[in-house]
Write an enzyme that holds these catalytic residues in place. Structure first.
Site, mmCIF file in Angstrom:
data_model
loop_
_atom_site.group_PDB
_atom_site.id
_atom_site.type_symbol
_atom_site.label_atom_id
_atom_site.label_comp_id
_atom_site.label_asym_id
_atom_site.label_seq_id
_atom_site.Cartn_x
_atom_site.Cartn_y
_atom_site.Cartn_z
ATOM 1 N N ASP A 428 0.841 -1.196 0.000
ATOM 2 C CA ASP A 428 0.000 0.000 0.000
ATOM 3 C C ASP A 428 0.884 1.257 0.000
ATOM 4 O O ASP A 428 2.065 1.213 0.328
ATOM 5 C CB ASP A 428 -0.892 -0.021 1.238
ATOM 6 C CG ASP A 428 -2.188 0.762 1.047
ATOM 7 O OD1 ASP A 428 -2.324 1.450 0.017
ATOM 8 O OD2 ASP A 428 -3.062 0.662 1.922
ATOM 9 N N GLU A 431 3.034 6.820 -2.677
ATOM 10 C CA GLU A 431 2.843 8.012 -3.515
ATOM 11 C C GLU A 431 3.093 9.311 -2.755
ATOM 12 O O GLU A 431 2.748 10.394 -3.243
ATOM 13 C CB GLU A 431 1.400 8.066 -4.059
ATOM 14 C CG GLU A 431 0.811 6.762 -4.523
ATOM 15 C CD GLU A 431 0.034 6.049 -3.428
ATOM 16 O OE1 GLU A 431 0.097 6.494 -2.266
ATOM 17 O OE2 GLU A 431 -0.629 5.038 -3.730
ATOM 18 N N ASP A 493 -9.048 3.146 -3.604
ATOM 19 C CA ASP A 493 -10.088 3.176 -2.570
ATOM 20 C C ASP A 493 -11.386 3.811 -3.065
ATOM 21 O O ASP A 493 -11.716 4.948 -2.687
ATOM 22 C CB ASP A 493 -9.579 3.952 -1.356
ATOM 23 C CG ASP A 493 -8.327 3.349 -0.752
ATOM 24 O OD1 ASP A 493 -8.092 2.151 -0.967
ATOM 25 O OD2 ASP A 493 -7.587 4.075 -0.066
#
Length: 810
Positions: A428, A431, A493
């Site tokens: 996950d 960024e 998400d």
């Protein structure tokens, strides 16, 4: 004209640095050139700009279908940068030098350069041309494009740019994951991975500076900076790229969309083929408090329900809150991690664990890592600390993965986590590198930001490959050029609503056209709880995606949505499992060719206007059409490509008599609605190219099979596993208009070895199947359209039974 302006700053989302011109006269185009060197390896030109700057422009073959263009201005300070594009062989070309020009001739294309005034033109093997745009102005004399050259910025650095013609009917694709839709014409796209905070805006987790045109060419920019593409946005007759790097370095690629994707693969890296078990469903406990007891109960219910599942994912809460990337189990909630994982393995589950590269300031490891300089720093030299969780977690520091010590330490933490038997990690984040950060290797955040997901996933993939002695699969959220080498991506998400289902579908297809063939998404959406209808339609889409995972903030266990929903989702899951021979073979082919597993309509039909409009459907492999439902009510428009297509349920449809799957329904199943000739009647082929309105009951998966194809299926099992398919059924639906006498399919084993299966039907209705390759599967045959007993069949000379589809679990 591509604007260079500051961006809005959002907390815990690292924006790209603003590109602000130094003032009037900052734009400085290349105006002339002279040939310094020319030969079979390409041409080197000395160039001069309008303001008198000098530099070097190199043109050289990159592949047999691509030319690499590199512009470097003199006296530009060098800085640490990563090159992600490599020429796969020593390219050769023919050079011609007529007056005031130089030309490079390759087999598939040529590039002609006019030296003064400067301009370039690409011509492909069909005679189509792509011309550089140099001086296009509005009535006030203002440039409306950015010609080849540089713009000086307020900080003294240079941004490079170039522009090329855009035809009125041209469409643009690629550039990574785009929730706004795969066709990017009219948009201004910034290649800068960010936490998209959902799935409905212009930000995206995955960016790839690879632009694909419907006109038969592509552009791959070799940079890790925030490259910006103006795609007929500022000027409808041109597209521009702006690259704030020390050098402008890009490849012009010629060919069909599929050929351009093959060149992308050759210039960057082949995709990683996920292990076969990864193509089975993944089920997660979700982003919520979890425990060993919860995981065991979830596994038990999955097996009791006989719901197909190969991977159990344990999300964030396998670690203590506040230490969410220490890679250490929460021993209160999970007192015996190894025992848990071994027990799950005994039930046929592979275990996936969540991770991210941020270390919390309250972590027991924070002081050690900080003391050793293993975190990214600010410009002043202090440790960068920020909030990447929106307040749900303490502040964190970001590991500096250019520091060998940080890499070794974090690699050991990952190794320790996998030592208990986990098979794959969900990588996950990745960024959040701020543009003003400073790394150990001297790289600043504006260069490291887009590179960081590659460093992060490379490390995890290396440790995974070592720990499993098998694969380097990661289940990642962020990526950049070449990130297809890590295998799986998921689209972030989304909200549990219909608009985000559609946006997720479009983002996946955009990623397909960016050289990343294996993507997935959170079935049911991540934020919120879907209603039963939305959950079923999302599950049908997800179970017909390249990879499939149930995950969200609340339960995504199919039986928690009611009996009707569960029956429909179970049917879709079993349908996926029956299609695994087809799906796995198509995946192997994707790795070999560089083409996607989920094929957008525009990939195979770039010259058909309807194909560009059909951006909410795809082919899964070459012969299965998937058209997910993206709104309530069970109705949608579907564009059927050329040929004949039949609804495909993979056997008896739950809750309905055999054969009642249909593409259109009005009143009674299969009835044509009065006054609606576009509806497709039950049991009849749908002939394309054409749009048809379809109506699908809740239990019906949105799937059609191309008539004439040979579809390899198997009996649906509870897990995909890795063993050879025990029995394969060859389903051959012959087209009505032109009864086919031959068909071909490929079966692949776990190592990717291909066995070709060829079916032939003689004039006296004798069906023969031949296998060529290492595999010797036990084959059955399903050939609908013939009365029982009218056919005889044999496989490699041995008589075999013939099934009649629809009917039975083929």
């Amino acid at each position: 004209m591509s604007s260079l302006h500051p961006r809005d700053h959002t907390a815990y989302v690292a924006p790209p640095p603003p590109l602000v011109p130094a003032g009037p006269g900052a734009l400085d185009p290349v105006v002339s050139a002279s040939v310094a060197r020319a030969g079979a390896g390409g041409a080197t030109l000395d160039v001069r700009t309008a303001a008198g700057r000098t530099g070097t422009l190199r043109l050289r073959p990159a592949t047999g279908t691509a030319v690499r263009v590199t512009l470097r201005m003199d006296d530009v300070p060098t800085a640490p940068r990563a090159s992600l594009v490599t020429a796969p062989h020593d390219g050769r070309c023919t050079i011609e030098q007529p007056p005031n020009a130089v030309a490079l001739r390759l087999g598939a294309l040529s590039v002609e350069v006019r030296l003064s005034p400067f301009s370039m033109e690409l011509t492909d093997r069909h005679g189509r041309s792509l011309r550089q745009v140099t001086d296009v102005r509005d009535p006030n004399g203002r440039l409306t494009v950015l010609p080849l050259g540089v713009t000086e910025l307020t900080d003294g650095s240079l941004a490079h740019h170039d522009s090329w013609t855009a035809e009125p009917d041209e469409h643009f694709y690629g550039l990574g994951e785009r929730f706004t839709g795969p066709d990017l014409r009219g948009q201004r796209v910034e290649c800068w991975g960010q936490d998209a905070l959902g799935s409905t805006g212009t930000r995206s987790y995955k960016a790839v500076p690879f632009l694909l045109s419907s006109r038969g060419y592509a552009v791959l920019v070799d940079t890790t900076t925030a490259a910006t593409f103006d795609l007929a946005h500022s000027n409808t007759g041109a597209w521009s790229m702006t690259v704030p790097d020390e050098v402008l370095d890009y490849c012009l690629i010629s060919g069909t969309p599929a050929e351009c994707l093959a060149a992308y693969r050759d210039l960057t890296a082949p995709a990683l083929l996920p292990p076969r078990w990864a193509f089975g469903p993944w089920i997660s406990g979700g982003f919520r408090q979890d425990s060993a007891a919860d995981v065991r109960a979830r596994a038990r219910r999955i097996r009791e329900h006989r719901f197909p599942c190969d991977v159990l994912h344990i999300d964030t809460y396998w670690q203590p809150h506040g230490s969410w990337s220490d890679m250490s189990w929460d021993t209160e909630a999970f007192p015996d991690p190894r025992g848990l994982v071994e027990a799950l393995a005994g039930e046929g589950f592979h275990v996936s664990l969540w991770m991210n590269p941020h270390i919390g300031v309250n972590s027991a490891h924070y002081a050690e890592a900080n003391r050793n300089g293993w975190f990214l720093r600010t410009a002043s030299g202090s440790t960068w600390v920020g909030q990447v969780w929106g307040g749900a977690h303490p502040d964190t520091a970001l590991l500096d993965l250019t520091h060998p010590g940080a890499v070794a330490w974090f690699g050991d933490r990952i190794r320790q986590a996998m030592a208990g038997g986990a098979c794959v990690l969900k990588t996950d984040f990745g960024e959040a590198v701020p543009a003003d950060a400073v790394a150990h290797n001297g790289m600043t955040g504006d260069r490291l930001h887009n590179l960081y997901p590659l460093l992060y996933n490379d490390l995890v993939a290396e440790v995974t490959r070592e720990a499993t002695a098998d694969h380097g699969l990661t289940w990642g959220r962020s990526t950049w050029t070449g990130g297809q080498r890590h295998g799986a991506k998921w689209t972030g998400d989304p909200n549990a609503d219909w608009p985000d289902l559609a946006a997720t579908l479009r983002a996946g297809l955009s990623l397909s056209l960016s050289g990343h063939p294996f993507w997935s998404h959170d079935i049911g959406g991540f934020h919120g709880t879907p209603d039963a209808e939305l959950f079923v339609r999302w599950a049908q889409f997800g179970l017909l995606s390249p990879l499939s995972r149930f995950h969200g903030m609340t339960s995504r266990l199919p039986w928690d949505f009611g009996e009707e929903a569960y029956t429909a989702v179970l049917h879709a899951a079993r349908l996926r499992m029956s299609l695994l021979p087809h799906l796995h073979a198509a995946a192997v082919e994707s790795v070999r060719t560089g083409e996607p597993l989920a094929r957008p309509m525009a990939l195979d039909h770039p010259n058909r206007p309807d194909a560009h409009a059909a951006d909410l459907q795809y082919l899964l492999g070459p012969d299965l059409l998937v058209a997910p439902l993206y709104a309530p009510g069970g109705r949608r428009q579907v564009w059927f490509p050329p040929g004949e297509w039949l609804p495909y349920a993979g056997g008896e449809q739950p809750g309905k008599p055999t054969g009642e799957q249909h593409a259109g329904r009005g009143g009674e199943p299969g009835a044509r609605k009065s006054g609606e000739p576009g509806n497709a009647p039950v049991g009849e082929p749908v002939t394309g190219p054409a749009w048809h309105r379809v109506e699908l009951p809740l239990a019906t998966a949105p799937l059609w099979l191309r008539a004439g194809s040979l579809l390899l299926t198997t009996a649906p099992a509870d897990r995909a596993g890795s063993a050879p398919f025990p029995e394969v059924t060859a389903v051959w639906v012959r087209p009505q208009a032109e009864p086919s006498r031959t068909a071909r399919a490929v079966l692949c084993d776990e190592d990717g070895h291909r066995t070709v299966i060829t079916a032939r039907l003689s004039s006296d209705n004798r069906l023969t199947l031949r296998t060529e390759g290492p595999g010797r599967p036990r084959l059955r045959v399903a050939l609908p359209g013939f009365p029982h007993g009218a056919l005889t069949a044999e496989v490699d000379g041995v008589p075999t039974e013939v099934g009649l589809w629809p009917g039975g679990e083929w």
